[in-house]
Motif scaffolding. Sequence first.
Motif, PDB file in Angstrom:
ATOM      1  N   LEU A 198       0.803  -1.224   0.000  1.00  0.00           N
ATOM      2  CA  LEU A 198       0.000   0.000   0.000  1.00  0.00           C
ATOM      3  C   LEU A 198       0.835   1.273   0.000  1.00  0.00           C
ATOM      4  O   LEU A 198       0.284   2.362   0.036  1.00  0.00           O
ATOM      5  N   LYS A 199       2.141   1.159   0.040  1.00  0.00           N
ATOM      6  CA  LYS A 199       3.037   2.319   0.164  1.00  0.00           C
ATOM      7  C   LYS A 199       2.984   2.869   1.587  1.00  0.00           C
ATOM      8  O   LYS A 199       1.891   3.156   2.090  1.00  0.00           O
ATOM      9  N   PRO A 200       4.128   3.061   2.213  1.00  0.00           N
ATOM     10  CA  PRO A 200       4.162   3.532   3.597  1.00  0.00           C
ATOM     11  C   PRO A 200       3.382   4.830   3.766  1.00  0.00           C
ATOM     12  O   PRO A 200       3.322   5.659   2.859  1.00  0.00           O
ATOM     13  N   GLY A 201       2.806   5.019   4.930  1.00  0.00           N
ATOM     14  CA  GLY A 201       2.004   6.205   5.200  1.00  0.00           C
ATOM     15  C   GLY A 201       0.974   5.888   6.256  1.00  0.00           C
ATOM     16  O   GLY A 201       0.767   4.721   6.604  1.00  0.00           O
ATOM     17  N   MET A 202       0.323   6.930   6.724  1.00  0.00           N
ATOM     18  CA  MET A 202      -0.591   6.750   7.833  1.00  0.00           C
ATOM     19  C   MET A 202      -1.767   5.846   7.474  1.00  0.00           C
ATOM     20  O   MET A 202      -2.131   4.942   8.221  1.00  0.00           O
ATOM     21  N   THR A 203      -2.363   6.080   6.276  1.00  0.00           N
ATOM     22  CA  THR A 203      -3.515   5.273   5.879  1.00  0.00           C
ATOM     23  C   THR A 203      -3.145   3.798   5.784  1.00  0.00           C
ATOM     24  O   THR A 203      -3.886   2.938   6.281  1.00  0.00           O
ATOM     25  N   SER A 204      -2.009   3.518   5.168  1.00  0.00           N
ATOM     26  CA  SER A 204      -1.660   2.101   5.024  1.00  0.00           C
ATOM     27  C   SER A 204      -1.401   1.471   6.374  1.00  0.00           C
ATOM     28  O   SER A 204      -1.717   0.300   6.584  1.00  0.00           O
ATOM     29  N   ILE A 205      -0.815   2.233   7.285  1.00  0.00           N
ATOM     30  CA  ILE A 205      -0.581   1.663   8.620  1.00  0.00           C
ATOM     31  C   ILE A 205      -1.910   1.317   9.275  1.00  0.00           C
ATOM     32  O   ILE A 205      -2.097   0.225   9.813  1.00  0.00           O
ATOM     33  N   ILE A 206      -2.853   2.250   9.187  1.00  0.00           N
ATOM     34  CA  ILE A 206      -4.162   1.989   9.792  1.00  0.00           C
ATOM     35  C   ILE A 206      -4.797   0.757   9.162  1.00  0.00           C
ATOM     36  O   ILE A 206      -5.250  -0.156   9.854  1.00  0.00           O
ATOM     37  N   ILE A 207      -4.785   0.710   7.818  1.00  0.00           N
ATOM     38  CA  ILE A 207      -5.406  -0.431   7.147  1.00  0.00           C
ATOM     39  C   ILE A 207      -4.702  -1.726   7.519  1.00  0.00           C
ATOM     40  O   ILE A 207      -5.326  -2.725   7.860  1.00  0.00           O
ATOM     41  N   ALA A 208      -3.375  -1.673   7.496  1.00  0.00           N
ATOM     42  CA  ALA A 208      -2.617  -2.898   7.765  1.00  0.00           C
ATOM     43  C   ALA A 208      -2.879  -3.403   9.178  1.00  0.00           C
ATOM     44  O   ALA A 208      -3.107  -4.604   9.399  1.00  0.00           O
ATOM     45  N   ILE A 209      -2.872  -2.496  10.141  1.00  0.00           N
ATOM     46  CA  ILE A 209      -3.118  -2.930  11.522  1.00  0.00           C
ATOM     47  C   ILE A 209      -4.553  -3.426  11.665  1.00  0.00           C
ATOM     48  O   ILE A 209      -4.814  -4.456  12.270  1.00  0.00           O
ATOM     49  N   ALA A 210      -5.482  -2.699  11.044  1.00  0.00           N
ATOM     50  CA  ALA A 210      -6.886  -3.098  11.151  1.00  0.00           C
ATOM     51  C   ALA A 210      -7.110  -4.470  10.541  1.00  0.00           C
ATOM     52  O   ALA A 210      -7.856  -5.293  11.072  1.00  0.00           O
ATOM     53  N   LEU A 211      -6.443  -4.735   9.408  1.00  0.00           N
ATOM     54  CA  LEU A 211      -6.676  -5.997   8.710  1.00  0.00           C
ATOM     55  C   LEU A 211      -6.100  -7.200   9.446  1.00  0.00           C
ATOM     56  O   LEU A 211      -6.448  -8.336   9.152  1.00  0.00           O
ATOM     57  N   THR A 212      -5.182  -6.959  10.363  1.00  0.00           N
ATOM     58  CA  THR A 212      -4.536  -8.106  11.002  1.00  0.00           C
ATOM     59  C   THR A 212      -4.964  -8.325  12.445  1.00  0.00           C
ATOM     60  O   THR A 212      -4.832  -9.419  12.957  1.00  0.00           O
ATOM     61  N   SER A 213      -5.443  -7.287  13.117  1.00  0.00           N
ATOM     62  CA  SER A 213      -5.595  -7.446  14.564  1.00  0.00           C
ATOM     63  C   SER A 213      -6.993  -7.845  15.004  1.00  0.00           C
ATOM     64  O   SER A 213      -7.243  -7.989  16.185  1.00  0.00           O
ATOM     65  N   TRP A 214      -7.901  -8.083  14.060  1.00  0.00           N
ATOM     66  CA  TRP A 214      -9.272  -8.399  14.464  1.00  0.00           C
ATOM     67  C   TRP A 214      -9.442  -9.856  14.881  1.00  0.00           C
ATOM     68  O   TRP A 214     -10.462 -10.244  15.428  1.00  0.00           O
TER      69      TRP A 214
END
Lengths: 341, 366, 309
Positions: A198-214
Amino acid sequence: MADTVKLPEDSFKRINADDRAALDSEKIAAPSLTFAQDAWRRLRKNKGAWVSLIVLAIVFIMAFGSLVVSPHNPNAVNPSYANLPSKIPGIGINGFNGTLVQAGQRIDAYKQAGASSKFYIMGTDYLGRDLFSRVLYGTRISLIIALVATLFDLTIGVTYGMFSGWKGGRIDTIMQRIIEIILSIPNLVVIVLLILILKPGMTSIIIAIALTSWTNMARLVRAQTMEIKEQEYILAARTLGERPLKIAFKHLLPNLSSVIIINTMFTIPNAIFFEATLSYIGIGISSPQASLGTLLNDGQKNFQFLPYQMWWPALILSIIMLAFNLLGDGLRDAFDPRTKE
Amino acid sequence: MENDKNILEVRNLQVNFKTYAGDVKAIRNVSFDLRKGETLAIVGESGSGKSVTTRTIMGLNARNADITSGSILYKDQDLLKKSDKEMEQFRGQDIAEIFQDPMTSLDPTMKIGKQIAEPLMVHKGMKKEKALAQALEMMKLVGITDAENRINDYPHQFSGGMRQRIVIAIALINYPEILIADEPTTALDVTIQAQILNLMKELQDKISTSIIFITHDLGVVAGMADRVAVMYAGKIVEYGTVDEIFYNPKHPYTWGLLSSMPTLDSSGDELPSIPGTPPDLLDPPTGDAFAARNAYALKIDTEQEPPFFKVSDTHYAATWLLHPDAPKVTPPAQIVARQKKYAEMQQALVAKQRPSVPVEEEEEQQ
Amino acid sequence: MAKYLAKRIFYLILTLFIVITLTFFLMKLLPGTPLTNQAKLSKSQIALIYEQYGLNKPVWQQYLLYLAGAVRGNFGTSFQFSDQPVSYLLSSRIGPSLQIGLQAMILGVIVGIIVGAFGAMRQNSWVDTTATVVSILGISIPSFVLAVLLQYYLGLKLGWFPIAEWGGFIYTVLPTLALGATPLAESARFVRTEMVDVLSSDYIELAKAKGLSRTGVIYHHALRNSLIPLITIVGPLAVNIMTGSMVVENIFSIPGIGEQFVKSVLTNDYPTIMGLTIIYSFMLCVVLLFTDILYGIVDPRIRITGKAN
């Protein structure tokens, strides 16, 4: 013996119905409390959790309040004031009075920089930016990332868990297998892969964390749902022909709420930790934006000589993590009727 | 008070539980004796303080329990004055306990043979092999089939009834003087209940132990107990031999309990019940705690606690109805019928010149 | 048991297959190639390099080739070190990671058990409070912060341990401490909760009624029953150590796979990232399988049915 006691004459009259009503055997001496009141009472009794709640409130207010009022502009570069140590007005202790040891001698760094009249309570960084403002700014970014990621995590995790637990059978098995596969790769690795895509950045971090921690939330909610599903009141609702969606919102969700709230208290610090790790590694938030992780990374480079540059963000990060963990523990105890003293 | 027929003498026991809302007065001045070889049933609804009484005897009360007064004499020693360490010597050796739920009272990860043998190793310093051999004997005694092959099994491999037999084996392995059975059959199927009760009676003869039998089920009491104490709201309200309690009850609460128990001769479709709920022991009412639920309540019941009135040498009841000044009341029809039956029984016995209950001197309490 | 084992191993292989497939196609989505500055190269040069990496074939062929290679432990050639096969790179680096990882796990779990058990035994005393503080701090302080602090104070200031070097056992002490803190805290918390639960159970009541002493009750009944479930959190702890090692190895300059992972991410070395992802996943799957089997062996309730819940 009883006979020897002198008793009033009317002692042995039968009591009538009115008198009996006044006796009221159903009187309960302990105050009656609803579930939420009882939980709240026990949470307040838990000093650690109570203090954590207050600390978190202060952290939130300061971090988001700095949008409006901030001691300095967090991004204002001022090379001549670079690397000034902490100086808190009125405190003379070394480490907080603007002095530092240079070549074996303690000198007033502020005087040297020609900024005797200024105060930077957490000092400045290598570009002369006010560290306190940067920490507030970083805290805000870290909290936003954690909260948004947790929000996603809540919706995905709770829905997934409820659906899986409610349906049961084959669908449940498949859904659980999917979780197992996700869990068979360390979360951070998945997050890193997603961020690369997703390319580093705030949005990708949010998406990446959201997609894995549920996954954790989903598992807990599923287990709880399967338990509640067997309860009579759900059966009653089904027999009465209530729609599944209504049952889910009216009966299931309220009874899942304690599990969800408690788990959220552990998801948030986890997200903060992941964000900090990512930024620390160097694929998280990038300059000039700052998060607690990037501040730690910057501070660590100079830790030998200017330890305060890492101490401050490390302290704030640890306090936030600590407060969430203690609050989570406190809530778990408060919601658990077994801990009733 | 010294009576060498008594193995255990509980005097003026008071136990409070400290809670956030205040002190719950769980046991309010309880006294009773346990005689050698007898079975004493303590009957009452949940929360009446039956289990707290036995826990206090075992020295196993919860942390927030506060024993404010009383004494528990066992072989001339006051158990309440013993340290925790000293109490360990008594538990499992002199006094053993059977718990309510056999499904949870066995260690799920220990072989049952070892669990039965443990008290022997602890109290008699026995070597494991010898203790296990004795455990095997005990397993046979309590009727576990195929004991040789099952000694190395784990609790989850047994049914509820079998597990309770194992718990009984653990309790009896040291031939204790006193066995406390805290609702030992409540968690079991009705058919299994009878088996366990029979087993306990059988073993009581073999091992000659005294039993304190805690239950809320009067039906169980009739077949098991020699004497009965009825507890209500942390107090004993009536005690006597099993015949006296069943056929000549004096306390309105005992009337209520007996009426609400179905019998073969009970007629009608509806089973009477006692209205209301027990009082909150955080703040016990003045006077008789049962007054509010008592259809026969007198004015004095709301003012002063009734003392024990003597009915016979073995039978006492704490109700103002027995005071000479009290109006004569007619108990429920069912109780009247019982009392009539009792009178007939007594007459028959007198005719035969043989007392049904050994007459002995009984000190008055309070 | 054998049937259960066969089933579990089948699932392990299936999981790994899915992980390999997923990582492969995720990587195909990635922008960028091994060539960081393509502009400077001529078309023929690019074609040559593409051929070297097999990037000129259709994607499905690349996938099959990769799969076939992965089964034999061949994860292609590193982009960063163009002459090194990924498998060689990783096999030379896995040793140090395994060493500090295992050390951290063993140290953390053992100390955690002691801390947690003492906390539960002396509930609400100062021992318990200390144990709780230790565990809550261990969970709250990120391992990389701890690593930097240890490195500075114990390494640099006190000079007790070497910093940022790799040699013998002494070099592993600080990283082990930094990585072991979280497992310590987590297992202490877990054991305490579990033991408080067990101590209030009916069978502990019965054990007391048998006349067992306090220590007897703890040693013979409480400890075993509260430690068995600890096996279930070994998997998550392993994840935690793997995650932590990426940063901790970096701080202490340990030539391990965690450090390599970060390096590869920063240099877009996709074959190495893929290889590492698969290796991490493999290790985790093995740990999970191992702990499941172990749980079945030590808990008699599961042993008989041969099923893990």
